[in-house]
Design an enzyme around this catalytic site. Structure first.
Site, PDB file in Angstrom:
ATOM      1  N   GLU A 364       0.794  -1.239   0.000  1.00  0.00           N
ATOM      2  CA  GLU A 364       0.000   0.000   0.000  1.00  0.00           C
ATOM      3  C   GLU A 364       0.820   1.280   0.000  1.00  0.00           C
ATOM      4  O   GLU A 364       0.401   2.286   0.576  1.00  0.00           O
ATOM      5  CB  GLU A 364      -0.971   0.011   1.186  1.00  0.00           C
ATOM      6  CG  GLU A 364      -2.060  -1.048   1.094  1.00  0.00           C
ATOM      7  CD  GLU A 364      -3.181  -0.845   2.093  1.00  0.00           C
ATOM      8  OE1 GLU A 364      -2.897  -0.325   3.180  1.00  0.00           O
ATOM      9  OE2 GLU A 364      -4.321  -1.202   1.782  1.00  0.00           O
ATOM     10  N   GLU A 436      -6.473  -7.739  -0.951  1.00  0.00           N
ATOM     11  CA  GLU A 436      -7.177  -7.628   0.335  1.00  0.00           C
ATOM     12  C   GLU A 436      -8.578  -7.099   0.092  1.00  0.00           C
ATOM     13  O   GLU A 436      -8.790  -6.294  -0.820  1.00  0.00           O
ATOM     14  CB  GLU A 436      -6.485  -6.624   1.276  1.00  0.00           C
ATOM     15  CG  GLU A 436      -5.163  -7.064   1.816  1.00  0.00           C
ATOM     16  CD  GLU A 436      -4.516  -6.002   2.702  1.00  0.00           C
ATOM     17  OE1 GLU A 436      -5.236  -5.283   3.423  1.00  0.00           O
ATOM     18  OE2 GLU A 436      -3.280  -5.892   2.659  1.00  0.00           O
TER      19      GLU A 436
HETATM   20  C1  GAL Z   1      -4.976  -2.708   4.702  1.00  0.00           C
HETATM   21  C2  GAL Z   1      -3.600  -3.168   5.131  1.00  0.00           C
HETATM   22  C3  GAL Z   1      -3.631  -4.354   6.062  1.00  0.00           C
HETATM   23  C4  GAL Z   1      -4.677  -4.165   7.112  1.00  0.00           C
HETATM   24  C5  GAL Z   1      -5.992  -3.963   6.434  1.00  0.00           C
HETATM   25  C6  GAL Z   1      -7.157  -3.916   7.380  1.00  0.00           C
HETATM   26  O1  GAL Z   1      -4.964  -1.394   4.331  1.00  0.00           O
HETATM   27  O2  GAL Z   1      -2.830  -3.487   3.996  1.00  0.00           O
HETATM   28  O3  GAL Z   1      -2.381  -4.552   6.640  1.00  0.00           O
HETATM   29  O4  GAL Z   1      -4.355  -3.062   7.878  1.00  0.00           O
HETATM   30  O5  GAL Z   1      -5.934  -2.762   5.693  1.00  0.00           O
HETATM   31  O6  GAL Z   1      -8.326  -3.925   6.657  1.00  0.00           O
END
Ligand code: GAL
Length: 712
Positions: A364, A436
């Site tokens: 990110e 994710e």
């Molecule tokens: C993302 C991040 C993860 C975790 C996740 C929670 O932005 O890459 O490490 O924090 O959000 O939803």
């Protein structure tokens, strides 16, 4: 390699006296966490220290003339190695292994003093540090340690890869130029199926009728290399024949399309932080594949234990792994370290057939073409066999990689599950993957009301369904496998991110049933509600989802067939959750007994009953009953669940449990724990002794449960 996990001494505070072996110190074994941590509210102050590990190495006289290396698999985060008082090297990444050559200082036929100064602070000069991070980073020599004793000319590295074209490509790196090689390819059955002899260091070995590595039959071959140059040296690596490709329309394994239905895995555990021995590492791969029905895993946000990845190889579970980092990119020397981390990750993990994609960006982070040109170039040079990705949350970012790996948090419970590919990637011809989703968009505790837990499952189902439906996504990795401890800037105030489909002990929440029901290994049936009216506003139970891989579910109310449910709105899923309207129930009527029969191919394959029950009992699930003591300690997880007489988790049973270990096993954590959402866990480790041991779990008003272990 000689295991060096036993016989260490530890001091939470490093000192020159400690390094000189002048102080008294605690005896420890590896993997080791600098301090036992609480389940809730652990924080960096629990591990930010500069500590010391030391150990005697008795070097036999016949090591004279050999080259001797110390290998530390996980030292969080900056390690400096001393032998007999002399500094021999240091390493600045807590997530990759490193080797220090001891040869020059080592006195053979004598006692040697080895000391490791370990800086566990969150040092902003190295990844992943420099700004906020949503996970704790822990401290300690938390993986294994080894001594490697080699002849002068030895094999430093053996890189083996094979596509489905039955050619094994070998690259051997030897410490000297001379010497001849004999390299054998050995089949899963132990037969030699290919052979090279000669002086080259890069060569191909053809193999006939190679059995492919794939998700159902993960055939693993070995490559055994012997170098002869006066003395002989040997190195064996395991690999697989497989072609893994991300294309514009999806992921292909050996030419067959496979949707990567995955979860993100951190490497932390309650109480023990990162310091989980081999068995627990392997068990997580097992849980992902067999309990959660996953077809892939992402090792967010760093390379993980070799044992975990090895188990993914054996299980046929494709892996997306990546360099350490979280949103922040530091200065040039920080970036140099990140590039070095790419090198270490790839050199240390590239023989694993399960790894199908390298993440070469900081999770990110913003675009930074000069930096990411370097990481991509190095990845391609070190491993021509794999594609690169790099996780971003920004759309249309500079795509230097082969796959646009995107964190799609667009689903809010009301809208569509995913963004379309043309809205996200600048290059429609390349692969596209959701790295994710969900996570912080809907944190859900095991002790949240049923409705909320069901909603978490349905959000995952919506994203997964929509990603599968559009034929554009190669896969979709949910955030995340289990709840994890985090920094103050995140989490629920108690520094836990309740984003898991399981709790921190890997006990299932409702969303776990969504994942489990996508597989076909065994019959799955779970209800999104225990059907208790008091848990819903105005007794309106509303829509209840049934998570099953059967064809339909017969719903009985008080013994009478109430309805048959077989329609799902999640048409793209292998087995979409089945909704039915339980509606408003009487406040004043008698409680109902609901029975659900899952029917597949005309037969009832699973049946569950939901009715109010005050008869609770304790259930346990162990990693194993036979533990192995030896050159390192062994451990078992004991997952604990409070269930009612119908086998339904009693999710409001927040009760204290007393844990007593007897015999050659010890608790790796507290002896009083609380079931949260009716679930908790403890970890048991071996003590160095052998024999029969047991762990008793008791609570007032419950029949106690004793689990027995054998330590061999
Ligand atoms: C993302 C991040 C993860 C975790 C996740 C929670 O932005 O890459 O490490 O924090 O959000 O939803």
């Amino acid at each position: 390699m000689i295991s060096l996990c036993n016989g260490w001494e530890f001091d939470y505070n490093w000192s020159e006296e400690f390094a000189r072996f002048e102080t008294v110190a605690e005896s420890v074994r590896l993997p080791h966490n600098v301090k036992e941590l609480p389940l809730h509210c652990s924080s960096p102050s629990d591990y930010e220290t500069v500590c010391g590990y030391r150990r005697i190495i008795d070097a036999p006289a016949d090591w004279a003339g050999k080259r001797v290396f110390l290998q530390l698999d996980g030292a969080a985060h900056i390690a400096t190695v001393f032998l007999n008082g002399k500094e021999l090297g240091s390493h600045r990444c807590g997530y990759t292994a490193f080797r220090t050559e001891l040869t020059e200082e080592l006195k053979t036929g004598s006692r040697n003093e080895l000391a490791v100064k370990l800086d566990c602070t969150e040092n902003k000069d190295i990844p992943p540090f420099g700004f906020v991070i949503d996970y704790l980073t822990y401290g300690g020599l938390y993986r294994e340690a080894w001594l490697d004793v080699r002849p002068e000319n030895h094999i430093e590295d053996l890189f083996v890869y094979a596509s489905d074209d039955e050619i094994v490509r070998c690259r051997v790196k030897t410490s000297e130029t001379g010497g001849s090689l004999e390299v054998r390819i050995v089949s899963p059955e132990g037969e030699t199926v290919g052979l090279y002899t000669g002086n080259e260091r890069c060569f191909d070995i053809p193999v006939e009728n190679a059995k492919l590595w794939d998700v159902d039959n993960p055939n693993i071959y070995s490559c055994k290399a012997v170098l002869t140059d006066g003395e002989t040296d040997e190195k064996t690596e395991r690999f697989g024949f497989r072609r893994a490709e991300f294309k514009a329309d999806g992921f292909y394994l050996n030419g067959k399309k496979l949707f990567l239905r995955g979860l993100n895995r951190h490497q932390c555990y309650p109480y023990i932080g990162y310091a989980a021995p081999e068995r627990l590492q392997r068990q997580d791969a097992y849980i992902l594949k067999h309990e959660l029905g996953c077809t892939a895993v992402r090792t967010s946000h760093y390379p993980q234990s070799q044992y975990f990845i090895d188990e993914c190889d054996r299980e046929g579970l494709p892996v997306f792994t990546e360099i350490p980092g979280w949103q922040h990119i530091g200065d040039l020397s920080w970036q140099d370290q990140a590039v070095e981390n790419v090198r270490e990750m790839i050199e240390q993990y590239r023989n694993h057939p399960s790894i199908v994609l390298w993440g070469v960006r900081i999770n990110e982070s913003q675009d930074n073409d000069p930096f990411y040109r370097r990481t991509n170039r190095l990845a391609r040079e070190l491993d021509p066999s794999r594609q690169t990705g790099g996780v971003r949350y920004i759309t249309k970012s500079s795509l230097l990689e082969d796959v646009y790996t995107f964190n799609d948090f667009s689903h809010n419970g009301e809208n569509g599950g995913v963004l379309r590919k043309y809205d996200v990637t600048p290059d429609m011809s390349k692969g596209f993957l959701i790295s994710e989703h969900s996570g912080h968009m809907f944190p859900t505790k095991a002790f949240d009301p049923w409705l909320k837990r069901q909603q978490q499952a349905i959000r995952h189902a919506t994203v997964l369904n929509d990603a599968m439906a559009d034929n554009e996504h190669a896969g979709c990795f949910g955030w995340c496998m289990f709840d994890y401890a985090t920094h103050r800037d995140f989490g629920s105030g108690d520094r836990i991110c309740y984003h898991g489909v399981t709790d921190a002990f890997r006990n299932p929440k409702t969303a776990a049933a969504l994942y489990a029901s996508q597989g076909d290994e065994s019959a799955v049936l779970e209800t999104g509600s225990p059907m208790a009216i008091g848990d819903y506003s105005a007794t309106e139970v509303g829509t209840v989802y049934l998570f099953t891989n059967a064809d339909k579910v017969l719903v009985y109310r008080d013994g009478v067939l109430d309805r048959e449910v077989s329609e799902t709105p999640f048409k793209a899923l292998p087995h979409g959750p089945l909704p039915f309207e339980a509606g408003v129930n009487d406040w004043g009527g008698q409680s109902a007994v609901w029975r659900f029969d899952a029917v597949k191919d005309g037969e009832v394959v699973s049946s569950v009953t939901r009715s109010p029950s005050a008869e609770l009992h304790i259930e346990t699930d162990l990693s194993c009953i036979a533990l192995t003591e030896g050159d390192k300690y062994d451990a078992s997880a004991v997952r604990i669940q409070i269930k009612d007489k119908n086998g339904c988790t009693a999710s409001y049973a927040q009760i204290p449990l007393k844990i007593e270990a007897e015999g050659p096993v010890r608790l790796l954590g507290p002896d009083i724990v609380t079931a949260e959402g009716g679930m908790t866990g403890v970890y048991i480790g071996t003590t160095g002794e052998k024999g029969a041991g047991s762990v008793k779990i008791s609570s007032l008003g419950f029949e106690s449960v004793t689990v027995r272990f054998i330590v061999n």
